[in-house]
Design a protein around this motif. Structure first.
Motif, PDB file in Angstrom:
ATOM      1  N   GLY A 170      -0.448  -1.930   6.067  1.00 58.01           N
ATOM      2  CA  GLY A 170      -0.574  -1.607   7.487  1.00 58.01           C
ATOM      3  C   GLY A 170      -1.972  -1.084   7.766  1.00 58.01           C
ATOM      4  N   GLY A 171      -2.117   0.263   7.687  1.00 53.73           N
ATOM      5  CA  GLY A 171      -3.399   0.880   8.025  1.00 53.73           C
ATOM      6  C   GLY A 171      -4.294   1.152   6.827  1.00 53.73           C
ATOM      7  N   ASN A 172      -3.748   1.117   5.631  1.00 51.91           N
ATOM      8  CA  ASN A 172      -4.549   1.480   4.454  1.00 51.91           C
ATOM      9  C   ASN A 172      -5.282   0.240   3.918  1.00 51.91           C
ATOM     10  OD1 ASN A 172      -5.625   2.554   2.152  1.00 51.91           O
ATOM     11  ND2 ASN A 172      -3.724   3.520   1.459  1.00 51.91           N
ATOM     12  N   ALA A 216      13.752  -2.808  -1.426  1.00 57.23           N
ATOM     13  CA  ALA A 216      13.626  -1.350  -1.263  1.00 57.23           C
ATOM     14  C   ALA A 216      13.915  -0.990   0.186  1.00 57.23           C
ATOM     15  CB  ALA A 216      12.221  -0.900  -1.642  1.00 57.23           C
ATOM     16  N   ASP A 235      16.698   0.499  -4.249  1.00 48.36           N
ATOM     17  CA  ASP A 235      17.027   1.916  -4.087  1.00 48.36           C
ATOM     18  C   ASP A 235      17.626   2.385  -5.411  1.00 48.36           C
ATOM     19  OD1 ASP A 235      16.785   3.852  -2.193  1.00 48.36           O
ATOM     20  OD2 ASP A 235      18.204   2.961  -0.787  1.00 48.36           O
ATOM     21  N   GLU A 260      16.540  -0.273   5.361  1.00 49.13           N
ATOM     22  CA  GLU A 260      16.786  -0.423   6.801  1.00 49.13           C
ATOM     23  C   GLU A 260      17.238  -1.844   7.132  1.00 49.13           C
ATOM     24  OE1 GLU A 260      14.031   0.748   5.362  1.00 49.13           O
ATOM     25  OE2 GLU A 260      13.431   2.656   6.261  1.00 49.13           O
ATOM     26  N   THR A 310       0.813  -1.224   0.000  1.00 44.34           N
ATOM     27  CA  THR A 310       0.000   0.000   0.000  1.00 44.34           C
ATOM     28  C   THR A 310       0.845   1.271   0.000  1.00 44.34           C
ATOM     29  OG1 THR A 310      -0.101  -0.268   2.401  1.00 44.34           O
ATOM     30  CG2 THR A 310      -2.001  -1.027   1.142  1.00 44.34           C
ATOM     31  N   GLY A 311       2.162   1.147   0.108  1.00 40.18           N
ATOM     32  CA  GLY A 311       3.025   2.327   0.160  1.00 40.18           C
ATOM     33  C   GLY A 311       3.443   2.797  -1.227  1.00 40.18           C
ATOM     34  N   SER A 312       4.317   3.781  -1.226  1.00 38.84           N
ATOM     35  CA  SER A 312       4.758   4.399  -2.474  1.00 38.84           C
ATOM     36  C   SER A 312       5.463   3.377  -3.393  1.00 38.84           C
ATOM     37  CB  SER A 312       5.686   5.564  -2.105  1.00 38.84           C
ATOM     38  OG  SER A 312       6.442   5.971  -3.179  1.00 38.84           O
ATOM     39  N   ILE A 313       6.418   2.627  -2.841  1.00 36.04           N
ATOM     40  CA  ILE A 313       7.123   1.622  -3.654  1.00 36.04           C
ATOM     41  C   ILE A 313       6.170   0.481  -4.011  1.00 36.04           C
ATOM     42  CG2 ILE A 313       8.915  -0.180  -3.566  1.00 36.04           C
ATOM     43  CD1 ILE A 313      10.181   2.475  -3.937  1.00 36.04           C
ATOM     44  N   MET A 372       7.564  10.270  -2.783  1.00 34.42           N
ATOM     45  CA  MET A 372       7.867   9.089  -1.964  1.00 34.42           C
ATOM     46  C   MET A 372       7.022   9.117  -0.695  1.00 34.42           C
ATOM     47  SD  MET A 372      12.045   9.129  -2.217  1.00 34.42           S
ATOM     48  CE  MET A 372      12.330  10.642  -1.312  1.00 34.42           C
ATOM     49  N   GLY A 373       7.120   8.053   0.106  1.00 31.52           N
ATOM     50  CA  GLY A 373       6.445   8.031   1.400  1.00 31.52           C
ATOM     51  C   GLY A 373       6.969   9.153   2.297  1.00 31.52           C
TER      52      GLY A 373
END
Ligand code: NDP
Length: 390
Positions: free
Chosen positions: A36-38, A120, A147, A123, A10-13, A201-202
């Motif tokens: 997650g929340g979306n 991606a 990346d 971390e 659900t994120g940008s990537i 991006m996020g």
């Protein structure tokens, strides 16, 4: 058909990955999508891609996900254990695009089942690069960088001998505050830090670009992924974000990778690797662009960069401590509890405090130990913030 899963769908990537998948749906059998929340987005994509399973990271979102996917044929699950179970499902290609250290455990599990992991989630490499690379080697899995800078270096090294590499230069846009007077940085607001001049991006990585914590993580990611020593890794501010990275060889050649600032290039390269396929990204018109600019990063404006080199020099599990402190400092900035420049103050204090604890930093690199150090670093960041930074 290739079996694929997308973590952080659900994120940008994640959404850019889905954009590519949806252009050729017959080529892919989607195993799992996670968010997650979306929940609305997760459910929409799970139906559109006919996924086997949709997982939300948060237990409390399960009823909403179950309702959204009732009668769809998509199985649902929630929580950390469900994320790991999803990663254990056989897949040929897995996108690791959860934000933060939370992406590490699912990534490791995907490698354990032999998948190609498109990474991606930088971390993971910062916290546990050795563990990820060893896991990939042990299970015959492959780790591909997503990346944009690391994809660019990876592409620059095709057919080359890493021993012939003299230096790797990764570029940085300089973020939202590149041209701000230094004195104004401490008053930068969340909204101002959340806008990026070139990339869409996020929110977290956008703020990390303004502080250059993102580039700091990427310097460590470069070391972990390509195995070059820190003194061979350089950062240049390049406001146009068109040259993503350069590889310098021992004969003086400097190979640059250029492309439009669109993550679908790096994602698509990892998706189709080792082939190249047509991608829906803009083609650069260099004559129209006219000029490209480069400058040394200002160490006062971007203190996070020097911290990354100190982390690499200390070695051991300092990457996990740095990332944990950084994530917590960012949480505190987003919550309005500290100022923009306090973030680097906090990470500096946490690193000073932790680096001498050799029992901790030099412990074996296991998932449990990484989690333990992450937790300690977050608490230390809280304590530093509580003693008053400003
Ligand atoms: P986003 O914030 O846009 O998306 C993050 C994803 O992770 C969402 O699906 C989110 O779910 C999910 N998520 C958030 N927290 C957790 C958690 N604790 N457990 C499980 N899932 C979680 O981030 P980006 O897409 O921008 O970045 C993703 C990763 O890719 C990061 O590591 C980032 O550094 C890296 N990256 C991003 C680039 C970009 O252009 N965006 C470029 C290069 C690297 P939900 O939204 O549903 O809450």
């Amino acid at each position: 058909m290739r079996k694929i899963s997308i973590f952080g769908a659900t994120g940008s990537i994640g959404q850019s990955t889905i954009d590519l998948i949806r252009r050729d749906p017959a080529a892919y059998d989607v195993v799992a999508l996670t968010g997650g929340g979306n929940i609305a987005q997760l459910a929409r994509d799970a139906i559109a891609l006919n996924a086997d399973l949709a997982v939300t990271a948060y237990d409390e979102n399960l009823p909403q996900l179950r309702d959204a996917l009732a009668d769809s044929g998509v199985a649902v699950a929630a929580g950390q254990a469900a994320l790991i179970e999803a990663a254990a499902r056989p897949a040929d290609w897995v996108m690791s695009a959860i934000v933060g250290a939370a992406g590490l455990a699912p990534g490791l599990k995907a490698l354990e089942q032999g998948a190609t992991l498109a990474l991606a989630n930088k971390e993971s490499l910062v916290c546990a690069g050795k563990l990820l690379l060893e896991t990939a080697a042990r299970y015959g899995a492959r780790l591909l960088p997503v990346d944009s800078e690391h994809s660019a270096v990876f592409q620059g090294l095709v057919g080359e001998d890493i021993e012939a590499v003299e230096r790797i230069i990764i570029t940085a846009s300089g973020g939202a505050f590149r041209d701000w007077p230094l004195a104004d940085l401490k008053n930068a607001t969340l909204a101002q830090a959340s806008s990026h001049p070139n990339w869409d991006m996020g929110q977290r990585i956008t703020i990390d670009s303004a502080s250059m914590f993102n580039k700091a993580l990427e310097v460590i990611e470069t070391r972990e992924y390509f195995g070059v020593s820190p003194d061979r890794i350089e950062v240049l501010v390049h406001p146009e974000s068109m040259v993503h990275a350069l590889v310098g060889f021992n004969d003086g050649a400097l190979m640059a990778h250029l492309g439009a600032p669109d993550m679908r290039h790096a994602i698509g390269y990892a998706l189709h690797w080792p082939q190249r396929r047509d991608l829906p990204v803009a083609r650069l018109d260099l004559a129209a662009i006219g000029q490209l600019n480069f400058a040394e990063p200002d160490p006062i404006r971007y203190p996070a960069l020097a911290q990354a080199y100190a982390v690499m020099e200390r070695g051991g599990m300092m990457g996990a401590a740095f990332n944990g402190a950084k994530e917590r400092a960012l949480d505190l900035f987003i919550a309005g509890r500290i100022g923009f420049t306090d973030m680097a103050e906090i990470t500096a204090r946490v690193l000073d405090q932790i680096e001498t604890q050799s029992g901790l930093i030099d412990s074996a690199m296991t998932l449990d130990n990484v989690s333990r150090i992450d937790h300690i670093a977050r608490n230390a960041a809280d304590a530093a913030a509580a003693t008053g930074i400003r």
